[in-house]
Design a protein around this motif. Structure first.
Motif, PDB file in Angstrom:
ATOM      1  N   GLU A   1       0.817  -1.217   0.000  1.00  0.00           N
ATOM      2  CA  GLU A   1       0.000   0.000   0.000  1.00  0.00           C
ATOM      3  C   GLU A   1       0.849   1.265   0.000  1.00  0.00           C
ATOM      4  OE1 GLU A   1      -3.837   1.854   2.401  1.00  0.00           O
ATOM      5  OE2 GLU A   1      -3.088  -0.160   2.827  1.00  0.00           O
ATOM      6  N   ALA A   2       1.986   1.247   0.688  1.00  0.00           N
ATOM      7  CA  ALA A   2       2.850   2.430   0.754  1.00  0.00           C
ATOM      8  C   ALA A   2       3.477   2.759  -0.598  1.00  0.00           C
ATOM      9  CB  ALA A   2       3.949   2.209   1.792  1.00  0.00           C
ATOM     10  N   ASN A   3       3.488   1.778  -1.506  1.00  0.00           N
ATOM     11  CA  ASN A   3       4.130   1.986  -2.811  1.00  0.00           C
ATOM     12  C   ASN A   3       3.136   2.354  -3.912  1.00  0.00           C
ATOM     13  OD1 ASN A   3       6.429   1.233  -1.514  1.00  0.00           O
ATOM     14  ND2 ASN A   3       6.593  -0.784  -2.472  1.00  0.00           N
ATOM     15  N   ARG A   4       1.865   2.471  -3.587  1.00  0.00           N
ATOM     16  CA  ARG A   4       0.851   2.712  -4.617  1.00  0.00           C
ATOM     17  C   ARG A   4       0.803   4.196  -4.985  1.00  0.00           C
ATOM     18  NH1 ARG A   4      -3.844  -1.262  -2.089  1.00  0.00           N
ATOM     19  NH2 ARG A   4      -2.485  -3.103  -1.959  1.00  0.00           N
ATOM     20  N   LYS A   5       1.892   4.665  -5.552  1.00  0.00           N
ATOM     21  CA  LYS A   5       2.055   6.065  -5.925  1.00  0.00           C
ATOM     22  C   LYS A   5       2.535   6.133  -7.371  1.00  0.00           C
ATOM     23  CE  LYS A   5       3.620   6.914  -1.192  1.00  0.00           C
ATOM     24  NZ  LYS A   5       4.800   7.241  -0.361  1.00  0.00           N
ATOM     25  N   LEU A   6       1.978   7.059  -8.118  1.00  0.00           N
ATOM     26  CA  LEU A   6       2.321   7.179  -9.532  1.00  0.00           C
ATOM     27  C   LEU A   6       2.912   8.545  -9.851  1.00  0.00           C
ATOM     28  CD1 LEU A   6      -0.761   5.608 -11.380  1.00  0.00           C
ATOM     29  CD2 LEU A   6       1.504   4.598 -11.083  1.00  0.00           C
ATOM     30  N   VAL A   7       4.010   8.519 -10.591  1.00  0.00           N
ATOM     31  CA  VAL A   7       4.526   9.705 -11.264  1.00  0.00           C
ATOM     32  C   VAL A   7       4.598   9.328 -12.740  1.00  0.00           C
ATOM     33  CG1 VAL A   7       6.470  11.282 -11.557  1.00  0.00           C
ATOM     34  CG2 VAL A   7       5.836  10.490  -9.273  1.00  0.00           C
ATOM     35  N   THR A   8       3.957  10.110 -13.577  1.00  0.00           N
ATOM     36  CA  THR A   8       3.868   9.767 -14.991  1.00  0.00           C
ATOM     37  C   THR A   8       4.337  10.932 -15.855  1.00  0.00           C
ATOM     38  OG1 THR A   8       1.557  10.508 -15.061  1.00  0.00           O
ATOM     39  CG2 THR A   8       1.957   8.173 -14.625  1.00  0.00           C
ATOM     40  N   ASN A   9       4.405  10.667 -17.156  1.00  0.00           N
ATOM     41  CA  ASN A   9       4.891  11.679 -18.082  1.00  0.00           C
ATOM     42  C   ASN A   9       3.924  12.845 -18.194  1.00  0.00           C
ATOM     43  OD1 ASN A   9       6.723  12.579 -20.265  1.00  0.00           O
ATOM     44  ND2 ASN A   9       4.906  12.293 -21.532  1.00  0.00           N
ATOM     45  N   HIS A  10       2.626  12.565 -18.316  1.00  0.00           N
ATOM     46  CA  HIS A  10       1.624  13.630 -18.340  1.00  0.00           C
ATOM     47  C   HIS A  10       0.345  13.107 -17.697  1.00  0.00           C
ATOM     48  CE1 HIS A  10      -0.332  11.614 -21.682  1.00  0.00           C
ATOM     49  NE2 HIS A  10      -1.214  12.585 -21.811  1.00  0.00           N
ATOM     50  N   GLU A  11      -0.640  13.981 -17.575  1.00  0.00           N
ATOM     51  CA  GLU A  11      -1.843  13.657 -16.809  1.00  0.00           C
ATOM     52  C   GLU A  11      -2.760  12.736 -17.607  1.00  0.00           C
ATOM     53  OE1 GLU A  11      -3.425  17.475 -15.855  1.00  0.00           O
ATOM     54  OE2 GLU A  11      -1.834  17.940 -14.427  1.00  0.00           O
ATOM     55  N   SER A  12      -2.548  11.436 -17.471  1.00  0.00           N
ATOM     56  CA  SER A  12      -3.368  10.478 -18.208  1.00  0.00           C
ATOM     57  C   SER A  12      -3.908   9.349 -17.331  1.00  0.00           C
ATOM     58  CB  SER A  12      -2.555   9.873 -19.369  1.00  0.00           C
ATOM     59  OG  SER A  12      -1.370   9.273 -18.890  1.00  0.00           O
ATOM     60  N   PHE A  13      -3.313   9.099 -16.182  1.00  0.00           N
ATOM     61  CA  PHE A  13      -3.680   7.937 -15.379  1.00  0.00           C
ATOM     62  C   PHE A  13      -4.651   8.266 -14.246  1.00  0.00           C
ATOM     63  CE2 PHE A  13      -0.225   5.907 -17.571  1.00  0.00           C
ATOM     64  CZ  PHE A  13      -0.576   4.563 -17.572  1.00  0.00           C
ATOM     65  N   GLY A  14      -5.333   9.403 -14.319  1.00  0.00           N
ATOM     66  CA  GLY A  14      -6.222   9.793 -13.239  1.00  0.00           C
ATOM     67  C   GLY A  14      -7.340   8.800 -12.992  1.00  0.00           C
ATOM     68  N   TYR A  15      -8.029   8.378 -14.055  1.00  0.00           N
ATOM     69  CA  TYR A  15      -9.148   7.448 -13.889  1.00  0.00           C
ATOM     70  C   TYR A  15      -8.658   6.070 -13.449  1.00  0.00           C
ATOM     71  CZ  TYR A  15     -11.570  11.123 -16.425  1.00  0.00           C
ATOM     72  OH  TYR A  15     -12.073  12.347 -16.808  1.00  0.00           O
TER      73      TYR A  15
ATOM     74  N   ILE B   1      -1.674   9.762  -7.317  1.00  0.00           N
ATOM     75  CA  ILE B   1      -0.831  10.445  -8.296  1.00  0.00           C
ATOM     76  C   ILE B   1      -0.036  11.527  -7.579  1.00  0.00           C
ATOM     77  CG2 ILE B   1      -0.800  11.848 -10.378  1.00  0.00           C
ATOM     78  CD1 ILE B   1      -3.307  10.427 -11.265  1.00  0.00           C
ATOM     79  N   ILE B   2       1.272  11.373  -7.565  1.00  0.00           N
ATOM     80  CA  ILE B   2       2.154  12.342  -6.908  1.00  0.00           C
ATOM     81  C   ILE B   2       2.399  13.543  -7.814  1.00  0.00           C
ATOM     82  CG2 ILE B   2       4.433  12.699  -5.880  1.00  0.00           C
ATOM     83  CD1 ILE B   2       2.500  10.883  -4.291  1.00  0.00           C
ATOM     84  N   GLY B   3       2.513  13.302  -9.103  1.00  0.00           N
ATOM     85  CA  GLY B   3       2.754  14.404 -10.023  1.00  0.00           C
ATOM     86  C   GLY B   3       3.038  13.895 -11.421  1.00  0.00           C
ATOM     87  N   THR B   4       3.172  14.826 -12.347  1.00  0.00           N
ATOM     88  CA  THR B   4       3.485  14.503 -13.736  1.00  0.00           C
ATOM     89  C   THR B   4       4.569  15.445 -14.238  1.00  0.00           C
ATOM     90  OG1 THR B   4       1.761  15.997 -14.547  1.00  0.00           O
ATOM     91  CG2 THR B   4       1.144  13.695 -14.216  1.00  0.00           C
ATOM     92  N   ILE B   5       5.396  14.948 -15.148  1.00  0.00           N
ATOM     93  CA  ILE B   5       6.444  15.793 -15.723  1.00  0.00           C
ATOM     94  C   ILE B   5       5.816  16.930 -16.526  1.00  0.00           C
ATOM     95  CG2 ILE B   5       8.285  15.860 -17.437  1.00  0.00           C
ATOM     96  CD1 ILE B   5       9.228  13.204 -16.483  1.00  0.00           C
ATOM     97  N   VAL B   6       4.872  16.571 -17.381  1.00  0.00           N
ATOM     98  CA  VAL B   6       4.131  17.579 -18.139  1.00  0.00           C
ATOM     99  C   VAL B   6       2.834  17.810 -17.387  1.00  0.00           C
ATOM    100  CG1 VAL B   6       3.042  18.151 -20.338  1.00  0.00           C
ATOM    101  CG2 VAL B   6       5.156  16.800 -20.306  1.00  0.00           C
ATOM    102  N   PRO B   7       2.680  18.950 -16.713  1.00  0.00           N
ATOM    103  CA  PRO B   7       1.498  19.173 -15.883  1.00  0.00           C
ATOM    104  C   PRO B   7       0.292  19.567 -16.721  1.00  0.00           C
ATOM    105  CG  PRO B   7       2.908  21.086 -15.784  1.00  0.00           C
ATOM    106  CD  PRO B   7       3.615  20.091 -16.666  1.00  0.00           C
ATOM    107  N   ASN B   8      -0.098  18.666 -17.613  1.00  0.00           N
ATOM    108  CA  ASN B   8      -1.153  18.993 -18.550  1.00  0.00           C
ATOM    109  C   ASN B   8      -1.734  17.700 -19.084  1.00  0.00           C
ATOM    110  OD1 ASN B   8      -2.429  19.977 -21.221  1.00  0.00           O
ATOM    111  ND2 ASN B   8      -1.809  21.877 -20.220  1.00  0.00           N
ATOM    112  N   ILE B   9      -2.970  17.766 -19.583  1.00  0.00           N
ATOM    113  CA  ILE B   9      -3.605  16.620 -20.211  1.00  0.00           C
ATOM    114  C   ILE B   9      -2.888  16.256 -21.502  1.00  0.00           C
ATOM    115  CG2 ILE B   9      -5.741  15.817 -21.271  1.00  0.00           C
ATOM    116  CD1 ILE B   9      -5.873  16.024 -18.277  1.00  0.00           C
ATOM    117  N   SER B  10      -2.385  17.252 -22.222  1.00  0.00           N
ATOM    118  CA  SER B  10      -1.743  17.021 -23.511  1.00  0.00           C
ATOM    119  C   SER B  10      -0.251  16.796 -23.356  1.00  0.00           C
ATOM    120  CB  SER B  10      -1.972  18.216 -24.435  1.00  0.00           C
ATOM    121  OG  SER B  10      -1.217  18.091 -25.621  1.00  0.00           O
ATOM    122  N   THR B  11       0.286  15.875 -24.156  1.00  0.00           N
ATOM    123  CA  THR B  11       1.730  15.640 -24.159  1.00  0.00           C
ATOM    124  C   THR B  11       2.468  16.750 -24.874  1.00  0.00           C
ATOM    125  OG1 THR B  11       1.480  14.318 -26.171  1.00  0.00           O
ATOM    126  CG2 THR B  11       1.491  13.136 -24.084  1.00  0.00           C
ATOM    127  N   GLY B  12       1.738  17.625 -25.577  1.00  0.00           N
ATOM    128  CA  GLY B  12       2.387  18.693 -26.331  1.00  0.00           C
ATOM    129  C   GLY B  12       2.793  19.876 -25.483  1.00  0.00           C
TER     130      GLY B  12
END
Length: 493
Positions: free
Chosen positions: A377-391, A400-411
């Motif tokens: 349970e302590a490891n159930r944390k996500l950092v991803t490239n952009h905001e896509s894994f919310g659902y 979700i701890i954070g995303t590199i691209v703080p946006n829905i779009s990868t652009g």
């Protein structure tokens, strides 16, 4: 008369002899079998093998051309269509839909189509111009119709639509209006008035509401110009971060004094509240900035600088519903109903296929739930490239701890300050893994890894299926593969 009968008999005998001349003679002196002695004719062509239909057989399918925007969506739709229709993907496999730019060949595909299936919720940013260029008429099925965009949970950066941001700013403006103070703006850069935004100064000015809401509200006196308009300059000592600068008309340009370059606006909003007419959403770094106000028709402008709760924004919210298979059940229902509308004769086929595929989605949901349970349970944390894994995170209990691209779009591109904040969050949360989609630029992730010691898992499939011989040739395969990668990485810490 007798001679005529004899002639006819002789002719018949010759005809029968000629017809039997090609029949092979029996061998070994054995008597011919009844089958061999039967009259011979050319053998009939072998019948086509009969294949039991996997779906109810109804009237012949109409010659419809069906396109789906993305490869994963084409696969989902094909499972509903079964053998009755063929669904083709518009965006090739491996191409990021956020960055997709239709070619003339793509426009022709859409022009020739009878049905176009899209994800919807603002995901296909290219769609409006593509349909305009393609012309003609077709049925457009929005797979995500009826689904509601997620709300960020505690500790996450919220995703707000433009409408929500506009409402939030108007609420702040209404609350802060009575706290307005008048400032005489500088006529030129050299005489620009200092505008302090530090928290201690907010208290000194007695703006408790401003401190609470993260915004400051002013009436600004401007200088008349030769063309009859009004203009002025303000120096602003910014704390940094994402902000909104709203005005009561005219034009506003924000320049970083150190870099001597304009700060690019992420979005311009149209307002209609408390005397404000527009707002610029942007990300600024800490330091002095110059605000240039021009083109105002009145000698006094209303100005509000606000930090809208650290919210990021997207025109339609988060469209990545498909990463939660329970929401794909809605996709299936919408596609089923859309196909029935254009092909009523195939209704029984589409209903049966949709029911069968929905059962597979429910089984996939059970599989993912069981797999995620294997992660401490302590490891159930996500950092991803952009905001896509919310659902996905909402459904299966990850944070979700954070995303590199703080946006829905990868652009989109993160600022240095946003990356710094993400680095701090990663360290504070003790995250050990960052997940990237296939095709994502790993440069910023590698920078984050160097600074934090985080590991990179760089081969998740989220927006596109793999080739047929890859690990994710179907939607179900894609989800199972991603879950395997996530579970294996997070089990290690």
């Amino acid at each position: 008369m007798l001679n005529r009968i004899l002639a006819l008999t002789l002719m018949a005998a010759l005809v029968l002899s000629a017809c039997g001349g090609t029949q092979p003679a029996p061998t070994g002196g054995a008597a011919p079998s009844p089958a061999a002695s039967a009259p011979t004719t050319a053998p009939a062509a072998p019948a086509e093998p009969t294949i039991a239909p996997t779906t109810p057989s109804l009237a012949a399918a109409p010659p419809l051309k069906v396109l789906a925007a993305q490869s994963f969506l084409a696969d989902i739709a094909q499972n509903v269509a079964g053998d009755r229709l063929t669904v083709e993907a518009l965006i090739p496999r491996g191409v990021d839909p956020h960055l997709f730019e239709p070619t003339p060949a793509d426009v022709r595909k859409v022009a020739d189509s009878n049905v176009l299936i899209v994800n919807g919720a603002g995901f296909e940013e290219f769609l409006e111009s593509l349909l305009a260029n393609a012309g003609g008429e077709r049925t457009v099925i929005e797979a995500s119709q009826g689904l509601t965009s997620r709300t960020a949970r505690e500790g996450e950066v919220a995703v707000m639509s433009s409408e929500e941001l506009s409402d939030a700013l108007c609420v702040e403006a209404a609350d802060l209006f009575l706290a307005a103070e008048e400032i005489t703006a500088g006529a030129d850069r050299a005489s620009a008035v200092e505008l302090g935004m530090h928290k201690e100064e907010e208290h000194d000015h007695g703006h408790d509401d401003a401190h609470e809401h993260g915004g400051m509200f002013w009436q600004v006196a401007l200088t008349r110009q030769a063309d009859g308009t009004y203009a002025g300059f303000l120096k602003w000592d910014a704390e940094g971060g994402e902000i909104a600068i709203a005005t009561s008309g005219g034009a506003l340009v924000v320049t970083s004094i150190d870099a001597n370059a304009a700060v690019e606006a992420e979005e311009t909003l149209t307002l209609a509240c408390s005397g404000l007419t527009q707002a610029l959403m942007m990300d600024v770094e800490k330091g002095e900035h110059l605000l240039a106000l021009s083109g105002f028709r009145e000698p006094q402008a209303t100005l509000m600088i606000s930090t809208p709760g650290g919210h990021h924004h997207h025109d339609e919210g988060d469209p990545h519903f498909w990463l939660d298979p329970t929401k794909v059940v809605t996709y299936v229902a919408n596609i089923r109903d859309g196909l029935i509308s254009v092909d009523p004769a195939g209704a029984e086929v589409y209903r049966a296929n949709a029911e069968r595929y929905t059962a597979q989605l429910n089984e996939l949901d059970r599989f993912i739930t069981e797999e995620i349970a294997r992660i401490p349970e302590a490891n159930r944390k996500l950092v991803t490239n952009h905001e896509s894994f919310g659902y996905f995170a909402d459904r299966y209990g990850l944070r979700i701890i954070g995303t590199i691209v703080p946006n829905i779009s990868t652009g989109a591109s993160p600022s240095a300050q946003q990356l710094a904040r993400l680095t701090d969050r990663v360290r504070e949360a003790g995250v050990q893994v960052i997940f990237l989609e296939t095709g994502a630029n790993p440069q910023l992730a590698e920078q984050l890894a160097r600074e934090t010691g985080i590991r990179i898992v760089s081969d998740l499939y989220t927006h596109s299926l793999s080739d047929a011989d890859g690990p994710a040739p179907t939607y179900l395969d894609m989800m199972r593969y991603n879950v395997k990668q996530i579970v294996e990485a997070l089990q290690q810490g």
